[in-house]
Motif scaffolding. Sequence first.
Motif, PDB file in Angstrom:
ATOM      1  N   PRO A  39      22.207 -19.932  -2.224  1.00 57.74           N
ATOM      2  CA  PRO A  39      21.049 -19.950  -1.140  1.00 57.74           C
ATOM      3  C   PRO A  39      21.522 -21.951  -0.789  1.00 57.74           C
ATOM      4  CG  PRO A  39      19.694 -19.467  -2.623  1.00 57.74           C
ATOM      5  CD  PRO A  39      20.611 -18.916  -3.330  1.00 57.74           C
ATOM      6  N   GLY A  40      21.098 -21.842   0.670  1.00 53.79           N
ATOM      7  CA  GLY A  40      21.519 -23.719   0.646  1.00 53.79           C
ATOM      8  C   GLY A  40      19.777 -24.268   0.218  1.00 53.79           C
ATOM      9  N   ASP A  42      17.395 -27.203   2.029  1.00 56.21           N
ATOM     10  CA  ASP A  42      16.897 -27.850   3.198  1.00 56.21           C
ATOM     11  C   ASP A  42      17.006 -29.023   3.271  1.00 56.21           C
ATOM     12  OD1 ASP A  42      16.372 -27.281   6.277  1.00 56.21           O
ATOM     13  OD2 ASP A  42      14.376 -28.514   5.699  1.00 56.21           O
ATOM     14  N   GLY A  45      13.162 -29.822   4.164  1.00 51.68           N
ATOM     15  CA  GLY A  45      12.040 -29.530   3.318  1.00 51.68           C
ATOM     16  C   GLY A  45      12.048 -30.234   1.663  1.00 51.68           C
ATOM     17  N   CYS A  46      13.212 -29.907   0.883  1.00 47.84           N
ATOM     18  CA  CYS A  46      13.125 -30.520  -0.337  1.00 47.84           C
ATOM     19  C   CYS A  46      12.569 -31.833  -0.496  1.00 47.84           C
ATOM     20  CB  CYS A  46      14.885 -30.521  -0.897  1.00 47.84           C
ATOM     21  SG  CYS A  46      15.467 -31.430  -2.528  1.00 47.84           S
ATOM     22  N   ARG A 213      23.453 -28.716  -6.339  1.00 47.81           N
ATOM     23  CA  ARG A 213      22.828 -27.120  -6.632  1.00 47.81           C
ATOM     24  C   ARG A 213      24.264 -26.456  -7.248  1.00 47.81           C
ATOM     25  NH1 ARG A 213      19.179 -23.752  -3.327  1.00 47.81           N
ATOM     26  NH2 ARG A 213      17.910 -24.693  -4.562  1.00 47.81           N
ATOM     27  N   GLU A 248      14.869 -26.348  -9.929  1.00 42.25           N
ATOM     28  CA  GLU A 248      15.086 -25.431  -9.957  1.00 42.25           C
ATOM     29  C   GLU A 248      16.142 -24.341 -10.616  1.00 42.25           C
ATOM     30  OE1 GLU A 248      12.910 -25.999  -5.456  1.00 42.25           O
ATOM     31  OE2 GLU A 248      15.144 -26.284  -5.538  1.00 42.25           O
ATOM     32  N   GLU A 284       5.729 -28.667 -12.919  1.00 41.33           N
ATOM     33  CA  GLU A 284       5.681 -27.556 -11.422  1.00 41.33           C
ATOM     34  C   GLU A 284       6.480 -26.950 -10.495  1.00 41.33           C
ATOM     35  OE1 GLU A 284       2.336 -28.918  -8.859  1.00 41.33           O
ATOM     36  OE2 GLU A 284       1.322 -30.303  -9.543  1.00 41.33           O
TER      37      GLU A 284
ATOM     38  N   ILE B 274      16.402 -20.859   0.133  1.00 40.27           N
ATOM     39  CA  ILE B 274      14.995 -19.533   0.372  1.00 40.27           C
ATOM     40  C   ILE B 274      13.989 -20.575  -0.307  1.00 40.27           C
ATOM     41  CG2 ILE B 274      14.362 -17.581  -2.435  1.00 40.27           C
ATOM     42  CD1 ILE B 274      16.196 -16.678  -0.072  1.00 40.27           C
ATOM     43  N   ASP B 275      14.774 -21.665  -1.569  1.00 38.79           N
ATOM     44  CA  ASP B 275      13.158 -22.294  -2.367  1.00 38.79           C
ATOM     45  C   ASP B 275      12.959 -23.068  -1.224  1.00 38.79           C
ATOM     46  OD1 ASP B 275      13.578 -22.185  -4.924  1.00 38.79           O
ATOM     47  OD2 ASP B 275      15.430 -22.791  -4.631  1.00 38.79           O
ATOM     48  N   GLN B 276      13.002 -24.197  -0.114  1.00 36.79           N
ATOM     49  CA  GLN B 276      11.959 -24.506   1.153  1.00 36.79           C
ATOM     50  C   GLN B 276      11.639 -23.508   1.838  1.00 36.79           C
ATOM     51  OE1 GLN B 276      16.233 -25.675   0.523  1.00 36.79           O
ATOM     52  NE2 GLN B 276      14.572 -26.250  -0.771  1.00 36.79           N
ATOM     53  N   GLU B 279       8.229 -22.494  -0.403  1.00 33.48           N
ATOM     54  CA  GLU B 279       7.372 -23.941   0.666  1.00 33.48           C
ATOM     55  C   GLU B 279       6.540 -23.703   1.584  1.00 33.48           C
ATOM     56  OE1 GLU B 279       6.445 -26.375  -1.614  1.00 33.48           O
ATOM     57  OE2 GLU B 279       7.670 -24.975  -3.212  1.00 33.48           O
ATOM     58  N   LYS B 312      10.096 -15.277  -6.059  1.00 38.65           N
ATOM     59  CA  LYS B 312       9.248 -16.984  -6.015  1.00 38.65           C
ATOM     60  C   LYS B 312       8.074 -17.502  -5.018  1.00 38.65           C
ATOM     61  CE  LYS B 312      13.835 -18.142  -6.473  1.00 38.65           C
ATOM     62  NZ  LYS B 312      14.976 -19.513  -6.527  1.00 38.65           N
ATOM     63  N   ARG B 315       5.377 -17.173  -8.207  1.00 32.90           N
ATOM     64  CA  ARG B 315       5.752 -17.433  -9.184  1.00 32.90           C
ATOM     65  C   ARG B 315       5.112 -19.614  -8.328  1.00 32.90           C
ATOM     66  NH1 ARG B 315      11.315 -18.465 -10.386  1.00 32.90           N
ATOM     67  NH2 ARG B 315      11.612 -19.407  -8.865  1.00 32.90           N
ATOM     68  N   ARG B 316       5.058 -19.377  -7.317  1.00 30.36           N
ATOM     69  CA  ARG B 316       4.448 -19.884  -6.810  1.00 30.36           C
ATOM     70  C   ARG B 316       3.359 -20.328  -6.708  1.00 30.36           C
ATOM     71  NH1 ARG B 316       2.898 -24.396  -5.617  1.00 30.36           N
ATOM     72  NH2 ARG B 316       3.366 -25.667  -3.694  1.00 30.36           N
ATOM     73  N   THR B 319       0.712 -21.676  -9.260  1.00 28.46           N
ATOM     74  CA  THR B 319       1.340 -23.247  -9.449  1.00 28.46           C
ATOM     75  C   THR B 319      -0.251 -23.823  -8.050  1.00 28.46           C
ATOM     76  OG1 THR B 319       2.565 -24.194  -8.195  1.00 28.46           O
ATOM     77  CG2 THR B 319       3.296 -23.496 -10.434  1.00 28.46           C
ATOM     78  N   ARG B 321      -3.617 -25.403  -7.302  1.00 30.77           N
ATOM     79  CA  ARG B 321      -4.389 -25.482  -7.982  1.00 30.77           C
ATOM     80  C   ARG B 321      -5.837 -25.478  -6.808  1.00 30.77           C
ATOM     81  NH1 ARG B 321      -3.129 -28.806 -11.989  1.00 30.77           N
ATOM     82  NH2 ARG B 321      -5.453 -29.296 -12.480  1.00 30.77           N
TER      83      ARG B 321
END
Lengths: 328, 489
Positions: A39-40, A42, A45-46, A213, A248, A284, B274-276, B279, B312, B315-316, B319, B321
């Motif tokens: 996956p890319g 962003d 966002g990052c 990544r 990650e 985290e 996906i990770d963003q 979020e 995901k 899992r997020r 964390t 709080r």
Amino acid sequence: MTVSTTTRSAAELTAQARDVLGVSRLTNRALTSWLHGLPGVDQVGCEGRVAGLGTRSIKTTSKAWAIDTAIAMIDLTTLEGSDTPGKVRSLCAKALVPDPLDPTTPRPAAICVYGDMVATAKAALGDSGIHVAAVATAFPSGRASMAVKLADTRDAVKAGADEIDMVIDRGAFLSGDYLTVFNQIAEVKQACGDAHLKVIMETGELVTYDNVRRASYLSMLAGGDFIKTSTGKIQPAATLPVTLIMLEAVRDWRELTGVQVGVKPAGGIRTTKDAIKYLVMVSEIAGEDWLTPEWFRFGASGLLNDLLLQRQKLATGAYSGADYVTID
Amino acid sequence: MPTFDYAPAPESRSVVTIAPTYGFFIDGAFTRPKATFATLNPADESVLAEVSQAGPKDVDKAVAAARRAFEGEWGRLSGAERGKYLFRIARILQERAREFAVLETLDNGKPIKETRDFDVPTAAAHFFYHAGWADKLEYAGLSAPGATARPHGVVAQVIPWNFPLLMLAWKIAPALATGNTVVLKPAESTPLSALLFAEVCQQADLPAGVVNIVTGDGRTGQALVEHPDVDKIAFTGSTEVGKIIARSIAGTAKKATLELGGKAANVVFDDAPIDQAVEGIVGGIFFNQGQVCCAGSRLLVQENVHDEVVAKLKRRLQTLRVGDPMDKNTDLGAINSREQLDRITTLVDAGVAEGAERWSPACTLPTKGFWYPPTLLTGVAQTHRVATEEIFGPVLSVLTFRTPQEAVAKANNTAYGLSAGVWTEKGSRILWMADQLRAGVVWANTFNRFDPTSPFGGYKESGYGREGGRHGLEAYVTTTPATPTGATR
């Protein structure tokens, strides 16, 4: 502190990579489609996530814990053309007794030097348990033949290096020749024997987060025990967003393969405040399994003194000043 | 080695002084408290202060003060002079930011990091932005060539409890920039930041009657919007109340903008970062405990990445709080009122009864106060109540789709149309989706971004009119000729 190392041959690593990719032959095309299928990232966002984590407020007991943990995670580093045995011994003495005013101060994890200084550092550190890490493979540019890189590695290992910090061939990576990068890492890993391998990706030259990544996954696939941001010779060196992507990557890699890989941001981390931001991120993003010197390191030199000053301040309630920590 | 537990990092509440009782702010002065009711700290149910319930006579006084100001000094001021007041208010909000942040957190229950980093700075930004417009309205394209855009007169503004100060800023800043005067009613459960804002108006030497604040419950709001001398109504709140307002002003000359409920779809494609996206999903639904009209309460995730995204997400969520809103490390605070907590509980129970699967991370909720854990509902179908009704809480309904066309159909299949989110690395798909989605705001690879320069508002039952940006000014001006002073309205 124990570092779990496994001796791996390049052939074994290639076989394992085929298995992870699900291919019968490890080709550049197979590596490309695997890496480009991740996956890319962003960018907005990052960086937003990093800024959010940066607002965590770490006080009192948790600050004390974080300072001691950060000290124990330092690879105390000197990588200058002007390094001398005297300079290296002085740095080792600092590692053995970071704060003469407080014997309870933890020691850093390792001393990081060029290959020709390994024997000097080894002798100075004795059986203290502090590791010696050597940069190798024509650090920092990596622009040398494979024979030279392997000789450089073997030389440092022979001199007693516990850890090898190699650089990847960024030129090969950026031109899409992932197989060359893979093979070089795997061969260096083999040359390391029992020594722990840290793979420096030089993220400042990879530039994009997508590249970070991909390089992280490629380095882990090829057998790196640690992935490391930078040589410290290129700007920008370690940044929080780059380290977030690497955290990650190691988190997801363990889910994928069951193998845990460490992370080392290096260069540009100078203050306690910065170090604590990194630890918050480790906690985290990757989780507390990474919150030990076995799995997370800071490549730094000046950071130690700032941590010591803050440690003294927490203990005594007063900020002492730069003359109350030693310059080595 | 022990784990990295964050030691308590509470913000001090001593920066703000809360009076035991409050009256109204009418004609530049505070009135004597009367018929008071309590406003609570939802985090522990303690009484913060007693505020007054305004009846029709109080509303009448406030509207009369606003009328006098409009026909008096304020109405004669140039745009540049009005702008000076707005700049002054913006600066005072910044200077007193910590005070506002603490007060807002105490009265609303949202985490201090949100009031400190979002609510208060964004409120100040709205005043700065509109201050800049005040002397440039001729160039805003608000009227046809030859015609003149002029203020309506007295504006009645009724705002909700989810962003008390920010909604006040969204309402008051454009009203004053365009030369109107205001009677504002904050929500019953969160009146304190509006009353502190009244002090800011005094501090800024704003002429008496330009801003009036009356407190009370729905009856006060009704008296205000039905008052015959009100020219325009700006309301943010529930669709149910919005409809009542629309009915009550039918056949009158009153103008209205209504910013109502939402049930936003957050659409995640398989080629998303996906990770963003995770979020963004978390921020989209758990920001302000999900008590946001544009919250991304429906996650529409492409079926082939559903399991990965949900794993995901879980899992997020572990964390996050949850706890003391005054702690600087708290991510999720208290629900604003018992009434709202009951509504969330009822709707989630209904969702589970209809077949949705409920999941929450392990978290210890405080024993006192109004609390709801962050909750995922998976296996939700379009027919379930949790997919159609606005929950207004920290509850995410997860649905799936297979093709872009199906994503659009499901996203638009709602009575609302306030906001939507799209997550994909494919630029052309973002543009296509933005074109297809019937929502006032479409966020791409982000969610819950707000800026005073960007218009905000809804389609369908999410209301009408826009707030913010150049478009937001339109609602506060009219191009019909002025009624002569003293003429019958």
